[in-house]
Design a protein around this motif. Structure first.
Motif, PDB file in Angstrom:
ATOM      1  N   TYR A 149       0.984  -1.139   0.057  1.00  0.00           N
ATOM      2  CA  TYR A 149      -0.014  -0.150  -0.028  1.00  0.00           C
ATOM      3  C   TYR A 149       0.865   1.066  -0.254  1.00  0.00           C
ATOM      4  N   ARG A 207      -4.572   5.225   3.054  1.00  0.00           N
ATOM      5  CA  ARG A 207      -3.862   4.284   2.145  1.00  0.00           C
ATOM      6  C   ARG A 207      -4.540   3.931   1.012  1.00  0.00           C
ATOM      7  N   GLU A 208      -3.681   3.830  -0.055  1.00  0.00           N
ATOM      8  CA  GLU A 208      -4.116   3.260  -1.322  1.00  0.00           C
ATOM      9  C   GLU A 208      -3.458   1.741  -1.595  1.00  0.00           C
ATOM     10  N   TYR A 209      -4.389   0.767  -1.005  1.00  0.00           N
ATOM     11  CA  TYR A 209      -4.095  -0.512  -1.380  1.00  0.00           C
ATOM     12  C   TYR A 209      -3.975  -1.275  -2.778  1.00  0.00           C
ATOM     13  N   ARG A 239      -9.127   2.340  -1.521  1.00  0.00           N
ATOM     14  CA  ARG A 239      -8.597   3.204  -0.735  1.00  0.00           C
ATOM     15  C   ARG A 239      -9.350   3.156   0.916  1.00  0.00           C
TER      16      ARG A 239
END
Length: 459
Positions: free
Chosen positions: A203, A215-217, A306
Motif C-alpha cells: 500500500y 492508504r491506497e492498497y 482506498r
C-alpha cells in the motif's frame, strides 16, 4: 548495561571533559567510512532530537557497540536537554511533551488505551464469564476425571508422533544457526509493534491527519473463512477456529501439501453481515495458489481500494472496535472525506499473542473516496436548505399544508399567498366587468322605453 552505567558515572564525576580530546574516554572527533574512493563523514550533527537519541540509548535492542556514540551525541545536545527540563520545571510545557520521544509518547497513549479496555470491557466481561462458569459448575453433578483427561492428552501426543513418523523418516530438524536467528527475532517481536520477517500487503500512504492516515492498497490475494458462530459457540471460539483453519492452510493443509510463509496482518471484516477472517497470501505465489482441503476456506482476490486507517494498541474487543470506528468517522467527517459503508469496518491485527499489550499494533479500516475541497463542501452546505425547499415545493399539493411531514418554508407560503391574491383580484375584476355590462344593458332598455313614450305623446 554495565558499560553504559560506567559512562554515565564518568560524566557525573568528570563532566564532559572526559570525552573531549585528550580525555580518558576520548571518542574520535571524525569517523570516515570509505566505499572505494568516497569518504562519508559522520561528524555532522545528528538529525534526531535528543529525545529520540535517549530512546535509542535505552532501547534493549540497540547494539552495545552503538551506545557510546549515542551517549556522545546526547552530551553534545545538553543545551537542548536543559531547555526542555527548564520548560517542565517552569510549567511551560507538559513533561510528556518535552521529555518523551515518539516511542515514549506512543507507549503512554497505549497505556491509557489498555487501561480503558481493562476497566470498561475486559474485566466486566471476565466477571460475567466467571459467574457463568460457577453457575454451570454448581448445576452440574459430573466432575472431570483427572485420569480421563490424562488419557486424552496422551492420545493427542501419540497422534502427533504418528503423523511425524508416518513417512518412516525422522523429522527434519532446523539448522542450529537458523533456529537461533528465529528465536532472537521472536524475542524482538515481543516489544515491536510491527513484527519482523512477515510480509504485508502493498500500500501507499496518500494522506495523513492527526488521528488517521489514508492508504491506497494494491490488489492482493487472501484465504478467507466465515466466523459465523453457531448455537452454543461464542465469538472467541469462532475466531480461534477460523484462525487455526487458515493457518493450517498456509502451513500445508492444501492439495499440494505446500507450506507457505506466514504473513501479517490478519484481517477481520465486521458490520457488513457475516464476519469473515482473512489471511494474506504471499505475493510470490502470484495466481498459483494451491486449493485448500478444508471446504470452509476459500481463495479470493481483494481489489485495489482506498482506506482510512486508525491505529490503536492493546486488545481487540467489541467495544474497543466500536469506539475506534466512531472516532475515525468523526475525523473523516471533519476532514471532508466521502465514506463508503460507514457501518462496515475491517480490523487488522499484526502481532503474535505474546507481544506486550502496549506494543500491539491494531487498526480499523473504513473504505473512503476522495477528499472534498473546502469550496465544494461550502457549496453543498449552502445548497442543502435550497434543496429542502425545492423538495418541499414538489411534495406540497394543492391545499396541502405540510411537506413530507415538515412545515413548508416561508417561500412556499409567500408564493401560495401571491397566487391566491391574484386569483382573488381576477375574480373581483370579472365581477366588476359583469356588473358594468349589466348596468349598460339596463340603461339602454330605460332609454329605449323613454323614447317610445315620447313618441306616443307626440302622436
Amino acid at each position: 548495561m554495565m558499560r553504559v552505567a560506567a559512562l554515565i558515572l564518568v560524566v557525573a564525576v568528570g563532566g564532559t571533559d572526559a570525552f573531549t580530546t585528550g580525555g580518558a574516554f576520548a571518542l574520535p572527533q571524525r569517523v570516515a567510512l570509505r566505499r572505494g574512493a568516497v569518504a562519508v563523514s559522520m561528524s555532522t550533527k545528528p538529525k534526531e532530537t535528543w529525545q529520540e537519541r535517549a530512546e535509542a540509548l535505552a532501547n534493549p535492542l540497540t547494539s552495545p557497540l552503538d551506545k557510546p556514540k549515542i551517549l556522545s551525541d546526547l552530551l553534545g545536545m545538553r543545551e537542548d536537554i536543559a531547555a526542555s527540563v527548564t520548560k517542565v520545571i517552569n510549567r511551560e510545557s507538559k513533561p510528556e511533551d518535552e521529555l518523551l520521544g515518539p516511542i515514549g509518547k506512543r507507549q503512554l497513549k497505549a497505556q491509557e488505551t489498555v487501561r480503558r479496555q481493562l476497566r470498561d470491557d475486559i474485566l466486566p466481561s471476565a466477571r460475567e464469564t466467571l459467574e457463568e462458569l460457577r453457575e454451570r459448575a454448581r448445576s452440574s453433578d459430573s466432575r472431570p476425571d483427572p485420569r480421563e483427561q490424562f488419557r486424552r492428552v496422551q492420545g493427542l501426543v501419540t497422534d502427533q508422533l504418528d503423523e511425524l513418523t508416518a513417512s518412516g523418516k525422522p523429522p527434519t530438524l532446523p539448522e542450529p544457526r537458523k533456529l537461533a536467528q528465529d528465536l532472537a527475532q521472536e524475542v524482538r517481536n515481543v516489544f515491536q509493534s510491527t513484527p519482523e520477517g512477515l510480509e504485508q500487503p502493498p500500500y501507499e500512504v496518500v494522506a495523513s491527519a492527526a488521528g488517521f492516515e489514508v492508504r491506497e492498497y494494491e490488489g492482493f490475494t487472501v484465504a478467507r473463512r466465515s466466523m459465523a458462530a453457531g448455537a452454543g459457540v461464542n465469538r472467541t471460539f469462532a475466531e480461534g477456529r477460523s484462525f487455526n483453519a487458515l493457518a493450517g492452510f498456509l502451513f500445508g493443509d492444501n492439495e499440494r501439501d505446500e507450506a507457505m510463509a506466514m504473513t501479517t496482518p490478519v484481517f477481520v471484516e465486521r458490520g457488513g453481515g457475516a464476519e469473515v477472517m482473512s489471511f494474506v497470501i504471499p505475493m510470490d505465489k502470484g495466481g498459483d495458489v494451491p486449493a485448500p482441503r478444508d471446504d470452509s476456506v476459500e481463495i479470493s482476490e481483494m481489489p485495489a481500494a482506498r482506506y482510512a486507517v486508525r491505529e490503536f494498541a492493546g486488545f481487540v474487543t467489541d467495544k474497543e472496535v466500536e469506539f475506534q470506528r466512531k472516532e475515525l468517522l468523526k475525523d473523516l467527517e471533519a476532514e471532508g472525506y466521502e465514506v463508503f459503508e460507514g457501518e462496515a469496518v475491517t480490523v487488522a491485527q499484526y502481532n503474535p499473542p505474546y507481544t506486550l499489550p502496549t506494543s500491539r499494533r491494531n487498526e480499523v479500516l473504513i473504505k473512503v473516496g476522495e477528499k472534498k475541497d473546502k469550496e465544494d463542501k461550502a457549496e453543498e452546505e449552502a445548497a442543502a436548505p435550497l434543496k429542502e425547499e425545492g423538495e418541499g415545493e414538489g411534495a406540497a399539493g394543492e391545499g396541502d399544508a405540510t411537506i413530507s411531514g415538515k412545515e413548508p418554508s416561508y417561500g412556499v407560503y409567500a408564493e401560495q399567498e401571491f397566487k391566491d391574491w391574484g386569483k382573488e383580484e381576477g375574480d373581483e375584476g370579472d365581477a366588476k366587468a359583469e356588473a358594468g355590462e349589466a348596468t349598460e344593458v339596463a340603461a339602454a332598455e330605460v332609454a329605449e322605453e323613454e323614447g317610445e313614450g315620447e313618441g306616443k305623446k307626440k302622436k
